[in-house]
Scaffold this motif. Structure first.
Motif, short mmCIF file in Angstrom:
data_model
loop_
_atom_site.label_atom_id
_atom_site.label_comp_id
_atom_site.label_asym_id
_atom_site.label_seq_id
_atom_site.Cartn_x
_atom_site.Cartn_y
_atom_site.Cartn_z
N THR A 163 39.86 42.76 34.73
CA THR A 163 38.83 43.04 35.88
C THR A 163 37.48 41.94 35.79
OG1 THR A 163 37.86 44.54 34.10
CG2 THR A 163 39.25 45.58 35.65
N ASP A 168 34.93 38.82 36.13
CA ASP A 168 34.61 38.04 37.06
C ASP A 168 35.45 38.59 38.68
OD1 ASP A 168 33.54 36.36 35.17
OD2 ASP A 168 35.40 35.60 34.88
N GLN A 169 35.46 39.62 38.70
CA GLN A 169 35.97 40.42 40.15
C GLN A 169 37.30 39.95 40.45
OE1 GLN A 169 34.04 42.49 42.21
NE2 GLN A 169 33.00 42.78 40.27
N ALA A 183 39.40 42.80 41.59
CA ALA A 183 39.06 43.12 43.08
C ALA A 183 39.54 42.20 44.10
CB ALA A 183 37.48 43.41 43.05
N THR A 184 39.32 40.76 43.71
CA THR A 184 40.02 39.72 44.76
C THR A 184 41.34 40.16 45.08
OG1 THR A 184 38.41 38.16 43.62
CG2 THR A 184 40.38 37.46 44.91
#
Length: 522
Positions: free
Chosen positions: A503, A505-506, A509-510
């Motif tokens: 999770t 450094d994003q 989500a990327t």
């Protein structure tokens, strides 16, 4: 053990004659690169820099990249450069090493190649113009060290109207604005900033060479005259540069690479004045193309500039442009000479790819294809040439042939970041040229997602953008929801991959954002 040089002493040591900057290194000489693939490698490099009171020079590149290969064939083989790097901690980040893309995000580097000079404490001093020739890069290194101030602080003073030294103005003039990545300025504001700096330098103590370069850079970035409102004085300045062999040679990298953009900025409308400027510009490019003191890559860039000038008032996508017979003969002779003379591997990767592009721009597609095909066995990265062959075929409407070359390029590509980049290019071509082949589109996307799941750096920097390109193409392919079943299967595969992604450094989500739900119809 000799005491470490202070920054001032080092700068003085570097201000040695650079006339032989392109002299080849002997077999015993080599740059002592420290390879970096993780944060720990970087921390060790900076610890060494602090211990030895040396700056850090970071080079970010890739095996296949033509400009990177140009650096390897020229600057990195230069006796002067190799000798001077003994005073640096030289760090090499290969974009395909396991953690390289994460490091790319850390240092805000995207384009290959990028060269950054840091203080021993990790403060960014300046970004070096990788497109410039060896002697100029060495001079920028000298300036970065001699001033001791980060280029960001120098820029702040320049914008505030404070007095700068001639060397500080030169640091700004030769800064690598193309690889800035918003460290100093947003891309949309770059032209305005360069105009401000050029005007400030003109009356602020900068040398004429720096003023000329800042104006040329501003013109090159002006988007067909939308950023710079050229007046008679600026037009006369550029004509003076083009007419003077010494001045045009000093700014060869800008003049050759940005010829059409500079002309459009100076003379936005077609007509007699533009024709006069183009004729003068073409004469300058002829001189540069014939200048044996320039690298072969730079001389090829001069020839590309000539072709772009000749194509200016023709459609940008013209497959068979109307060019003067003399120019076509010059292009063919240049290509034949390059193929005959360039044998060293790094130089060939840089030059032959440029020459093949030149031939295509001139409408000499068969010659371009023949050169690329004959060079495949001589290239250490043949997949780059294969992708060019795919591009040639696509521009001429040969869709099946284009897809075959793109697929082979992907299959032959090496390294995790490179494979995702080449794979996303092949995938985009599939969607554009064969949207009906749902099975192949699904299979290719699934393969790319699988490879991303095996690469811990897949959701950083260039690799992340490659995957986002795949996601965007899937969305456009499924714009009407007609392929939703395929996207559902890919989303299920991706969910399993994303669940295992960190999770931090994003990254997760990327990953989770690659495939979005289709928009609901009103």
């Amino acid at each position: 053990m000799k005491p470490a040089l202070s920054a001032l002493a080092l700068a003085l040591a570097l201000i040695a004659p650079v006339a032989q900057a392109t002299a080849p290194a002997t077999a015993a000489q080599a740059i002592a690169w420290l390879p970096a693939a993780a944060d720990a490698d970087i921390e060790r490099a900076f610890a060494q820099a602090r211990s030895e009171k040396k700056p850090v020079l970071l080079y970010w590149g890739a095996k296949w990249c033509p400009p990177c290969n140009q650096l390897k064939a020229t600057l990195f083989k230069s006796q002067d450069f190799i000798q001077q790097t003994r005073a640096f901690v030289a760090v090499n980040i290969d974009g395909d090493l396991p953690g390289a893309q994460k490091l790319g995000a850390r240092f805000k580097v995207r384009g290959y190649p990028t060269l950054i000079l840091f203080s021993p404490e990790g403060q960014e001093l300046t970004r070096l113009p990788g497109e410039a020739e060896a002697a100029q890069v060495l001079q920028v290194l000298q300036l970065g060290l001699a001033g001791g101030r980060p280029v960001k602080a120098v820029l702040t003073d320049a914008q505030a109207g404070k007095k700068l030294s001639a060397n500080e103005w030169r640091l700004l003039g030769f800064y690598s604005w193309e690889t800035d990545e918003q460290q100093l300025v947003a891309p949309t504001e770059r032209t305005g900033l360069l105009v401000q700096l050029a005007a400030g330098a003109q009356g602020g103590g900068a040398d004429a060479d720096t003023v000329n370069r800042l104006w040329l850079k501003a013109l090159a970035a002006s988007n067909s005259g939308q950023g710079v409102k050229a007046d008679a004085a600026l037009r006369e300045r550029v004509r003076g540069i083009l007419s003077n062999p010494v001045l045009s040679r000093a700014h060869a990298d800008v003049l050759t690479g940005e010829a059409a953009d500079i002309v459009r900025a100076l003379q936005p409308e077609a007509g007699a004045e533009r024709q006069s400027l183009v004729a003068l510009y073409d004469s300058a490019l002829r001189r540069l193309e014939a200048d044996a003191s320039l690298s072969r890559a730079d001389r090829s860039s001069a020839m590309i500039g000539r072709v772009r000038l000749a194509r200016m008032d023709q459609p940008a996508d013209a497959v068979s442009p109307k060019l003067p017979a003399e120019l076509l003969a010059d292009v063919k002779a240049h290509a034949a000479r390059a193929d005959r003379e360039v044998t060293e591997g790094y130089e060939r990767q840089a030059v032959i790819t440029s020459v093949a592009y030149l031939l295509g721009q001139a409408g000499l597609w068969k010659e371009s294809d023949d050169l690329l095909k004959a060079s495949l066995a001589k290239s250490h990265s043949p997949y780059y040439l294969m992708s060019q062959l795919g591009g040639n075929a696509r521009k001429q409407g040969r869709k099946d042939e284009a897809l075959r070359w793109y697929e082979e390029a992907f299959n032959k590509s090496e390294g995790p970041a490179t494979r995702l980049q080449w794979g996303s290019g092949y995938f985009a071509a599939l969607v554009d040229l064969a949207p009906q082949d749902a099975a192949k589109i699904e299979k290719t996307a699934a393969q790319l997602f699988k490879e991303a799941g095996q690469d811990k750096g897949a959701f950083y920097e260039r690799s992340a953008r490659s995957l986002q390109r795949v996601g965007a193409k899937l969305a456009s392919w499924n714009a009407e929801g007609q392929h939703q079943a395929v996207l559902n299967r890919l989303k299920t595969q991706l969910n399993g991959i994303c669940a295992k992604v960190d999770t931090a450094d994003q990254q997760r989500a990327t990953c989770e954002g690659l495939i979005k739900a289709p928009a609901k119809k009103a």
